[in-house]
Design a protein around this motif. Structure first.
Motif, short mmCIF file in Angstrom:
data_model
loop_
_atom_site.label_atom_id
_atom_site.label_comp_id
_atom_site.label_asym_id
_atom_site.label_seq_id
_atom_site.Cartn_x
_atom_site.Cartn_y
_atom_site.Cartn_z
N ALA A 1 -11.13 14.15 -4.74
CA ALA A 1 -10.57 12.90 -4.21
C ALA A 1 -10.42 12.97 -2.70
CB ALA A 1 -9.22 12.61 -4.87
N ALA A 2 -9.95 14.10 -2.19
CA ALA A 2 -9.78 14.27 -0.74
C ALA A 2 -11.14 14.24 -0.03
CB ALA A 2 -9.04 15.56 -0.43
N ILE B 1 -12.83 11.00 2.73
CA ILE B 1 -13.00 11.54 4.08
C ILE B 1 -11.81 12.35 4.57
CG2 ILE B 1 -14.62 9.70 4.66
CD1 ILE B 1 -12.44 8.67 6.67
N GLY B 2 -11.20 13.12 3.66
CA GLY B 2 -10.11 13.99 4.08
C GLY B 2 -8.76 13.32 4.14
N GLN B 3 -8.63 12.12 3.58
CA GLN B 3 -7.32 11.46 3.54
C GLN B 3 -6.52 12.06 2.39
OE1 GLN B 3 -7.83 6.96 4.74
NE2 GLN B 3 -9.64 7.55 3.58
N THR B 4 -5.92 13.22 2.68
CA THR B 4 -5.29 14.02 1.62
C THR B 4 -4.15 13.28 0.95
OG1 THR B 4 -3.97 15.08 3.35
CG2 THR B 4 -5.94 16.23 2.62
N TYR B 5 -3.52 12.35 1.64
CA TYR B 5 -2.43 11.60 1.01
C TYR B 5 -2.97 10.71 -0.11
CZ TYR B 5 -4.10 8.89 5.06
OH TYR B 5 -4.88 8.30 6.02
N PHE B 6 -4.21 10.23 -0.01
CA PHE B 6 -4.79 9.47 -1.11
C PHE B 6 -5.11 10.39 -2.28
CE2 PHE B 6 -6.45 5.95 1.89
CZ PHE B 6 -5.25 5.25 1.75
N ALA B 7 -5.39 11.65 -1.99
CA ALA B 7 -5.66 12.61 -3.06
C ALA B 7 -4.39 12.99 -3.82
CB ALA B 7 -6.30 13.88 -2.48
N GLU B 8 -3.22 12.60 -3.32
CA GLU B 8 -1.97 12.81 -4.05
C GLU B 8 -1.82 11.84 -5.21
OE1 GLU B 8 1.34 12.48 -1.46
OE2 GLU B 8 0.88 14.28 -0.29
N ALA B 9 -2.62 10.76 -5.21
CA ALA B 9 -2.52 9.77 -6.28
C ALA B 9 -2.84 10.41 -7.62
CB ALA B 9 -3.47 8.61 -6.00
N HIS B 10 -2.41 9.75 -8.68
CA HIS B 10 -2.65 10.28 -10.02
C HIS B 10 -4.03 9.90 -10.56
CE1 HIS B 10 1.69 10.48 -9.52
NE2 HIS B 10 1.73 11.34 -10.51
N ALA B 11 -4.60 8.84 -10.01
CA ALA B 11 -5.96 8.41 -10.42
C ALA B 11 -6.54 7.50 -9.35
CB ALA B 11 -5.92 7.69 -11.76
N LEU B 12 -7.85 7.54 -9.22
CA LEU B 12 -8.59 6.62 -8.36
C LEU B 12 -9.57 5.84 -9.24
CD1 LEU B 12 -7.62 8.90 -6.31
CD2 LEU B 12 -9.60 8.25 -4.93
N ALA B 13 -9.97 4.68 -8.74
CA ALA B 13 -11.01 3.90 -9.43
C ALA B 13 -12.00 3.43 -8.39
CB ALA B 13 -10.41 2.72 -10.18
N THR C 1 0.85 -1.19 0.00
CA THR C 1 0.00 0.00 0.00
C THR C 1 0.89 1.24 0.00
OG1 THR C 1 -1.85 -1.07 1.11
CG2 THR C 1 -1.69 1.32 1.33
N THR C 2 0.59 2.15 -0.91
CA THR C 2 1.37 3.38 -1.06
C THR C 2 0.51 4.58 -0.68
OG1 THR C 2 2.69 2.40 -2.84
CG2 THR C 2 2.67 4.81 -2.69
N ARG C 3 1.11 5.49 0.10
CA ARG C 3 0.41 6.71 0.49
C ARG C 3 1.19 7.98 0.12
NH1 ARG C 3 -0.88 3.08 4.63
NH2 ARG C 3 -3.13 2.85 5.03
N HIS C 4 2.32 7.80 -0.56
CA HIS C 4 3.11 8.96 -0.98
C HIS C 4 3.33 8.87 -2.49
CE1 HIS C 4 3.94 10.11 3.15
NE2 HIS C 4 4.38 8.90 3.41
N PHE C 5 2.93 9.91 -3.20
CA PHE C 5 3.06 9.92 -4.65
C PHE C 5 3.77 11.19 -5.11
CE2 PHE C 5 -0.64 7.41 -3.52
CZ PHE C 5 -0.49 6.26 -4.28
N ARG C 6 4.41 11.11 -6.25
CA ARG C 6 5.14 12.25 -6.80
C ARG C 6 4.16 13.22 -7.46
NH1 ARG C 6 10.16 10.31 -10.36
NH2 ARG C 6 10.18 12.59 -10.66
N PHE D 1 -3.23 1.71 -3.70
CA PHE D 1 -3.89 1.57 -2.40
C PHE D 1 -5.34 1.17 -2.63
CE2 PHE D 1 -4.54 6.14 -3.40
CZ PHE D 1 -5.91 6.25 -3.26
N TYR D 2 -5.98 0.73 -1.56
CA TYR D 2 -7.42 0.49 -1.56
C TYR D 2 -7.95 1.05 -0.25
CZ TYR D 2 -11.99 -1.77 -1.71
OH TYR D 2 -13.34 -2.01 -1.74
N THR D 3 -9.06 1.76 -0.30
CA THR D 3 -9.69 2.26 0.92
C THR D 3 -11.20 2.08 0.84
OG1 THR D 3 -9.99 4.17 2.38
CG2 THR D 3 -9.77 4.64 0.02
#
Length: 405
Positions: A286-287, A291-303, A194-199, A349-351
């Motif tokens: 995305a954030a 629910i405000g998990q801003t590190y997930f909003a750093e991702a380049h895409a969600l599905a 699981t990754t929570r840090h993205f470029r 990641f998955y949430t």
């Protein structure tokens, strides 16, 4: 007016903490408990409070036939106005032609026609989130702060159960041959995490996004079972081979792809744009939806994983395991998503901690027919930051006896 019992109708009896008024009059602040009863609504997801008399009325009438309001009133010694009030509050169904009564009847009919299991319908409705905002994105994630949170949690709830579970009642132990996980596929398994840090300084290549999307949600085979009945094959397992889960990507920073909400159409391997937006708007959305998990909003895409229950429950009607099977389908797809990301050197990641009710509204879904389960995320990982993810040391079972229990 005619009324009937709600269908399904689940009542909950619980204890509620209330101020002790007699103690308050003596200048003391103290809480007391009282028994409360609620009807758990599978449509709104609300707990509808009711009195003991109202519970008796509900238990005394059928959900399968209509009863004249005056007959119910006479039968239970309750005024007609009180029975009408119960219908207005959703404790009973009525045949009135106002909008609320009509919507309630139609929603219950839809639950029945789709084959929802009543307990699953109530659980799903009561566990949906709207506008929830946690503190995960804003709180301190440094090691000292994290350690203090763990210590505080353990002080309240006791120590964490051991990581390695051992049965004391085993009659024997057989050591298995240990083969190293060092082939090419094993290396992908070892890389999966699981990754929570993205470029933020690079975009996700479209080819990588395409590979993960198709490899996870694409159709790689079909079989005609009967006229108008086609089964598809994906790279993951699915209960009954139904594959009811659709992917709804939120593109944030994908090379050559406009930011926005999409529906992945597996039939054509195409993206249908539902709502265009700017990159900043997509990241903010995305954030909000996670629910405000801003590190997930750093991702380049969600599905977002959206299950079509009309397809799934067509086979598993009112089945006590149907809802669980749908959730497992999402888990299967998520792990395939992880593996494909790891193969490409990407972070995933998955949430399930999402505002699923808000996702449903944004995607204009029918909340009884299409349910939002969770979201995968994908992006280019930032190896310079590791504070929000596990950083485990290698472990070898051959050395287990030398470790503390």
């Amino acid at each position: 007016m005619q009324v009937r019992r709600r269908n399904p109708c689940l009542l909950e009896v619980d204890d509620a903490l209330v101020p002790d008024l007699s103690a308050l009059l003596r200048g003391q602040a103290r809480l007391d408990s009282e028994v409360v009863c609620s009807l758990l609504c599978p449509i709104s997801g609300n707990r509808l409070p009711l009195s003991a008399v109202e519970a008796r009325v509900i238990a005394g009438i059928s959900a399968l036939q209509w009863h004249a309001l005056d007959d119910v009133s006479a039968m239970h010694g309750v005024s007609p106005d009180a029975i009408a009030s119960m219908a207005e509050r959703g404790l009973l169904c009525s045949d009135a032609d106002d909008d609320d009564s009509t919507r309630l009847r139609e929603a219950e009919a839809q639950l029945a026609s789709m084959g929802w299991h009543p307990h699953a319908a109530v659980y799903h409705a009561l566990s949906r989130w709207h506008a929830v905002e946690g503190d995960e994105g804003a709180r301190d994630h440094g090691d000292p702060a994290h350690l203090e949170r763990l210590r505080s949690h353990a002080a309240i709830h006791g120590e964490l159960p051991p990581h390695f579970h051992v049965r004391d009642d085993a009659v024997d132990h057989i050591r298995l041959p240990l083969e190293p996980l060092d082939d090419s596929f094993a290396r992908v398994l070892r890389t999966r995490r699981t990754t929570r840090h993205f470029r933020s300084d690079v975009s996700l290549p479209l080819a990588d996004f395409n590979r993960v999307l198709y490899g996870t949600f694409g159709a790689i085979g079909t079989e005609i079972l009967a006229p108008q009945m086609v089964a598809i094959k994906r790279t993951s397992a699915s209960g009954g081979g139904l594959h009811p889960i659709e992917a709804y990507p939120l593109a944030i920073d994908v090379e050559g792809l406009a930011p926005g909400l999409y529906h992945y159409e597996a039939k054509r391997h195409a993206l249908a744009l539902l709502e265009p937006m700017t990159r900043e708007q997509a990241r903010d959305l995305a954030a909000t939806l996670t629910i405000g998990q801003t590190y997930f909003a750093e991702a380049h895409a969600l599905a977002f994983h959206v299950a079509r229950l009309d397809r799934h429950h067509w086979k598993y009607r009112r089945h006590p395991k149907a809802y669980k099977a749908v959730l497992l389908d999402s888990g299967h797809l998520s792990q395939t998503f992880y593996l494909l990301a790891a193969e490409r050197g990407l972070g995933a990641f998955y949430t399930a901690a999402i505002n699923d009710a808000d996702v449903s509204d944004r995607l204009r879904l029918d909340p009884l027919r299409e349910i939002v389960i969770g979201a995968n995320g994908l992006g280019v990982p930032d190896p310079s930051r590791t504070s929000l993810q596990l950083n485990p040391e290698p472990y070898n079972p051959a050395n287990a006896d030398a470790l503390a229990p």
